[in-house]
Design an enzyme around this catalytic site. Sequence first.
Site, PDB file in Angstrom:
ATOM      1  N   ASP A 262       0.872  -1.171   0.000  1.00 19.54           N
ATOM      2  CA  ASP A 262       0.000   0.000   0.000  1.00 19.54           C
ATOM      3  C   ASP A 262       0.920   1.235   0.000  1.00 19.54           C
ATOM      4  OD1 ASP A 262      -2.159   1.679  -0.065  1.00 19.54           O
ATOM      5  OD2 ASP A 262      -3.249   0.710   1.551  1.00 19.54           O
TER       6      ASP A 262
HETATM    7  C1  BGC Z   1      -5.104   3.164   0.211  1.00 17.97           C
HETATM    8  C2  BGC Z   1      -5.262   2.212  -0.949  1.00 17.97           C
HETATM    9  C3  BGC Z   1      -5.197   2.972  -2.242  1.00 17.97           C
HETATM   10  C4  BGC Z   1      -3.871   3.703  -2.311  1.00 17.97           C
HETATM   11  C5  BGC Z   1      -3.643   4.458  -3.610  1.00 17.97           C
HETATM   12  C6  BGC Z   1      -3.896   4.066   0.052  1.00 17.97           C
HETATM   13  O1  BGC Z   1      -3.880   5.075   1.006  1.00 17.97           O
HETATM   14  O2  BGC Z   1      -5.044   2.442   1.410  1.00 17.97           O
HETATM   15  O3  BGC Z   1      -6.469   1.514  -0.820  1.00 17.97           O
HETATM   16  O4  BGC Z   1      -5.383   2.120  -3.335  1.00 17.97           O
HETATM   17  O5  BGC Z   1      -3.809   4.624  -1.235  1.00 17.97           O
HETATM   18  O6  BGC Z   1      -4.390   5.596  -3.693  1.00 17.97           O
END
Ligand code: BGC
Length: 737
Positions: free
Chosen positions: A260
């Site tokens: 993530d």
């Molecule tokens: C989130 C993800 C997301 C990623 C990209 C993160 O903060 O937890 O679910 O896909 O950001 O935007």
Amino acid sequence: MNDAELIEAQIRSLIAQMTLAEKIGQMQQVNASSDHVPEYLRDELCAGRIGSVLNQVDVDIVNELQRIAVEDSRLGIPLLVGRDVIHGFKTVLPIPLGQAATWNPHAIAEGARLAAREAASTGVNWTFAPMLDISRDPRWGRIAESLGEDPYLAGKLGVAMVDGFQGDDMDDAGSIAACAKHFAGYGASESGRDYATTNIPENELRNVYLQPFHTAVDAGVASIMTSFSDLNGVPATANEFLLRQVLREEWTFDGFVVSDWDSIRQLSVHGLTANDKDSALEAVTAGVDLEMEGDAYRNHLVPLVEEGRLDMELVDKAVENILRSKFRLGLFDDPYTQPDALPAMADEPAMAVARMIALQSIVMLKNDQDVLPLSVDTLKSLAVIGPLADAAHQQLGTWVFDGDPAQSITGLKAIRELVGEDVDIRYQRVLETSRSKDKTQFEEAVGLATNSDVVIVFLGEEAILSGEAHSRADIGLPGAQVELVEKLRNTGKPVIAVILAGRPLTLSDVVDKVDAILFAWHPGTMGGPAIADLLFGVESPSGKLPVTFPRLVGQIPIYYNQKNTGKPPTPDTTVNIDDINARAPQTSLGMTCFHLDVAYTPLFAFGHGLSYTGFDYSNIRTSASEIRMGEALTISADLVNSGEIAAEEVVQLYVRDLVANVTRPVRELKGFTRVKIQPGQRVTVEFQLHTDELAFYGRNQKKMIEVGDFHVWIGGSSETMLRTEFRIVSKPCDGAV
Ligand code: BGC
């Protein structure tokens, strides 16, 4: 050589030509959201030091990024272009939790297909969806992005999303790669605080939290994203058990794993590692192939290999997984996007899909004395009140990067369009936001209500009150909304609540003060027309809750597929805390599993949802009373539409394994189907159940199916009482299983 073998050969040949720096480059994703291609990005791409970008949706810029990667870098490897296409793109669909309330995999696949097509026309080739985190805690803001509390439902609907995004073939125009996230356990964060620690025993992890991911992997999801959270002491981004043992060894996943956002660097913040270099080592060793927006891999993987701390084979494996997906997406054949090759965004067919999904997602929680649907024949005047009646932005919900509120049709607008010529519609917002406590307009609102035949009050919470890092400790209606409802109630007029929210809310304060409730989630661009169609009976409500609605926060976690316990409550287990005799003996209240100050049942159960017609279930039966291991059974029931209109019903199948190696839930969803039934029509609904579908992880954490007795129910909610039994017996000469 078949296609798959050809891809593997091409991967091997590419890897043989790559320098270590180029390999690490493939493992790096960067944010590329600016309105041009910055010099540093151009240089990095030329040098082959970036394998993926995210957050760029200008097709010219995306094509230029691909051009640099393909034409100006030594090996010409195209880019993965990622974006959070969570519930629609330009055309915004209901939030995923709302989509789950449709219980309709076909509709969900159609929505994902539409979203993929719109996103693909900007050059995006990979979405970070579906989110398959099971959550039993509506305080958690990200429950909005989930497909609810049940692993079977989330698995089936998650696969529908994957199918919609990825299409028949990922390299078809309009297909993009999907990503099942957040692996794993994120939805069990302590007290629903986003990013908080999770502690999930392995048996529950396997039987509940991992199940939808397994289903998605079996269905061919292209990628997996790790969770930010700590799982049983090891953050998911460094969790070898999850990423190697379960995902790769047990499930034989051959796509790629992305961290993530910055979650590799955060391993040291968790306290698992001392610095970014150790974090990079832990993550790559655990099996994270691609780093999203962070520089732990970029800065440290080369020295780690050179120092002999990191085996090159691990790096090669990660690169293989990433390249395999690029081949499967067809990017090596053509990385460029011609937007004109795809239909225009947010066109009429797209809006029709958004409207259909919104319509099926709305759940009618109550409808006393059939106050709904409203009829223009008798209705002369209507008061439309509340902070969310005309809230174009709010109805879109969380995680909307590319949608345009200007395209939203609000509830107020749609009601005016539908019945404005026949009914005098008076609108007053009354509360500026859902959280407003300013009651200065209450008197005027009461006047408006008093002079109208019916009051529709749009309540709930704004989009920003749910989603990532937007958890709430109190999930009641915020601000002065409850008092507003009380005032409206006192006018004596029928009060209909339409609630827009990103999560289940505790509605105990208002449930008895309104005549009907339509729970609309955040319904997206076409939420208004869907709401208006339901209010006026153009269509009948057919959504069913994908998650339990607690009476109050203290009941959380409360979910339908709980274990029985040794002292389960019964319908007699009721108590009024004010009546308890302070000197009564310890055993006075029956010694069962319940709270003294609230009923043990939820306010609204999983699977609940009313219709404008009646559905009478009867005659549940099985094709046999006993089946052998390895066989299937048919379970059926009759269903009559006892009302006067055609309507759709989501028929649900639940089972209970009465005695097992580990205790099993009191009910488990094992099938569902949406049927349309004409008034007076009787249909027979059949479900096939194979013994494999009754498998669970036992004490040794291996999948098993046991002989024994099962209860089975068919009905319109998880509280249905129509039950029969069957037994699984062993195969001849099998012995006990
Ligand atoms: C989130 C993800 C997301 C990623 C990209 C993160 O903060 O937890 O679910 O896909 O950001 O935007």
